[in-house]
Design an enzyme around this catalytic site. Structure first.
Site, PDB file in Angstrom:
ATOM      1  N   GLU A  85      18.635  28.765  52.478  1.00  0.00           N
ATOM      2  CA  GLU A  85      17.576  29.682  52.056  1.00  0.00           C
ATOM      3  C   GLU A  85      17.345  30.738  53.133  1.00  0.00           C
ATOM      4  OE1 GLU A  85      12.812  29.829  50.960  1.00  0.00           O
ATOM      5  OE2 GLU A  85      13.796  27.880  51.161  1.00  0.00           O
ATOM      6  N   LYS A 216      11.089   6.096  48.224  1.00  0.00           N
ATOM      7  CA  LYS A 216      11.673   7.383  47.860  1.00  0.00           C
ATOM      8  C   LYS A 216      11.014   8.019  46.632  1.00  0.00           C
ATOM      9  CE  LYS A 216      15.845   6.286  50.313  1.00  0.00           C
ATOM     10  NZ  LYS A 216      17.247   5.943  50.324  1.00  0.00           N
ATOM     11  N   ASP A 290      17.643  10.341  56.065  1.00  0.00           N
ATOM     12  CA  ASP A 290      17.885  10.082  54.648  1.00  0.00           C
ATOM     13  C   ASP A 290      17.089  11.127  53.857  1.00  0.00           C
ATOM     14  OD1 ASP A 290      17.968   9.162  52.028  1.00  0.00           O
ATOM     15  OD2 ASP A 290      17.859   7.053  52.601  1.00  0.00           O
ATOM     16  N   HIS A 381      11.538  38.377  52.080  1.00  0.00           N
ATOM     17  CA  HIS A 381      12.631  37.751  51.325  1.00  0.00           C
ATOM     18  C   HIS A 381      13.624  38.799  50.828  1.00  0.00           C
ATOM     19  CE1 HIS A 381      11.994  33.386  50.851  1.00  0.00           C
ATOM     20  NE2 HIS A 381      10.762  33.682  51.223  1.00  0.00           N
TER      21      HIS A 381
END
Length: 388
Positions: A85, A216, A290, A381
């Site tokens: 990004e 998770k 993770d 951006h």
């Protein structure tokens, strides 16, 4: 369809990864010319991946320096961020400049727990209640059985949650430098085996996990009671400094904070901040975490005040930051290099890493929030984030 090739004896080799790439090219017609370029030694990947075929290359940039005044993280740090990004690294660097010039971010790990939550079923609710009382009385014995399975994990306490004739036991462990999900699964299993062997009455059913540990995935239980590390990052920013660097006075940013709080409430969001997940995900990929744990770790709270002299107090609280500096992907070549840049390799550095992550999140939320208020969000951006 044909099975993916594997070798029972030499599966983690350059030759086998090439064999699998050739197989996939033949089966799908897709070219895999980039997947096979890597510097990681394949034999180091056993325990990290199956059917090793190549490496997905994610660009890494460094933001900073960021000054942290933590209990464990002290000094200035260059923060590795793996992302595709555009604008992200620049935005975090801008927040780091502001907080550095303000004297640095104070960080505190205020809680630490990793869970597994087995469920026990009984004939009726009264039997389940009696079982819960017995578990309270037998905690020391359950702890001995659980702790015997690990050199670093320690059972801290057991919470209990009851519904109908069902009772969940939420085992809470500290896990040293590891994230600890596998560690606590093994330890909890041992504790439950002791329970099953010694409980004098009938247990209708037992299962090691039934979703209360919310592995998770986020839950409000984690926000209240912690999963992983509960970390606070905070700073007081001088009014003039905010105006000079962010083009945004404290009053304007505080006003936006109230709007954002209401928007998060209206949406039922698990986070009233701007974009915790951006910084956390970029650091997780770079540093061998993770990445699925972003589901829990990106939940959080921001809090702000205007001080009596017009400065801006701002804090972020991450209630379930699941991080590690040992085990999992932290020992792999590039990931270990990024951890080493932060000084977070070796024993006893997981809280230091957690504090750096929280400080990074604070910088990102300050930068994005200020950009929105100063009407620089879209233009930045357009300038940095469009891959034409």
């Amino acid at each position: 369809m044909a099975k993916i090739p594997r070798s029972s004896e030499n599966d983690y080799t350059d030759a086998m990864s090439q064999t699998r790439r050739t197989f996939l090219q033949q089966e799908t017609g897709a070219a895999l010319s980039h997947l096979g370029h890597y510097s990681i030694a394949p034999h180091t990947l056993a325990g990290n991946i199956e059917n090793f075929t190549g490496v997905a290359q994610v660009p890494v940039g460094f933001a900073g320096p960021m000054r942290v005044n933590g209990e464990c993280a002290k000094g200035e740090f260059y923060v590795p961020m793996a992302t595709t990004e555009g604008t992200l690294v620049a935005s975090y660097s801008r927040g780091m400049r502001l907080t550095r010039e303000a004297g640095g971010i104070t960080t505190t790990v205020i809680d630490d727990a990793m869970q597994r939550a087995p469920m026990f079923a009984f004939t009726n609710a009264r039997e389940a209640m009696d079982f819960g009382k017995w578990v309270e009385q037998q905690f020391d014995n359950i702890k001995v059985a659980s702790d015997a399975t690990t050199s670093v994990g320690r059972l801290r306490n057991i919470e209990q949650y009851a519904v109908s004739k069902l009772r969940w036991l939420r085992f809470n462990f500290t896990c040293g430098d590891a994230a600890g999900q596998n560690m606590v699964s093994k330890a909890t299993k041992a504790g439950c085996e002791w329970i099953l062997a010694h409980y004098p009455k009938k247990i209708d059913h037992f299962v090691l996990s039934a979703n209360l540990d919310t592995d998770k995935k986020h839950s409000h239980l984690n926000s209240l009671h912690t999963r992983g590390k509960r970390v606070v990052a905070e700073i007081t920013l001088p009014k003039q400094l905010m105006t000079d660097i962010m083009h945004c006075p404290p009053e304007a940013l505080f006003k936006q904070r109230q709007y954002s709080n209401m928007g998060a409430l209206l949406a039922g969001s698990v986070n009233n901040g701007a974009h915790f997940a951006n910084g956390i995900t970029a650091m997780f990929i770079a540093c061998g975490q993770d990445v699925a744990n972003v589901a829990e770790s990106s939940a959080g709270f921001t809090y702000a005040e205007i001080t009596p002299n017009g400065d801006y107090y701002f804090s972020v609280t991450i209630p379930s930051l699941v991080v590690a500096t040992y085990g999992g992907g932290t020992g792999l070549a590039t990931q270990n290099e990024c951890l080493n840049v932060l000084g977070c390799t070796g024993k006893g550095n997981v809280n230091k890493f957690a504090e750096i992550v929280a400080a990074t999140v604070l910088c990102g939320d300050l930068s994005l929030g200020s950009a929105v208020v100063a009407d620089e969000w879209v233009s930045s951006h357009e300038r940095l984030g469009r891959n034409r």
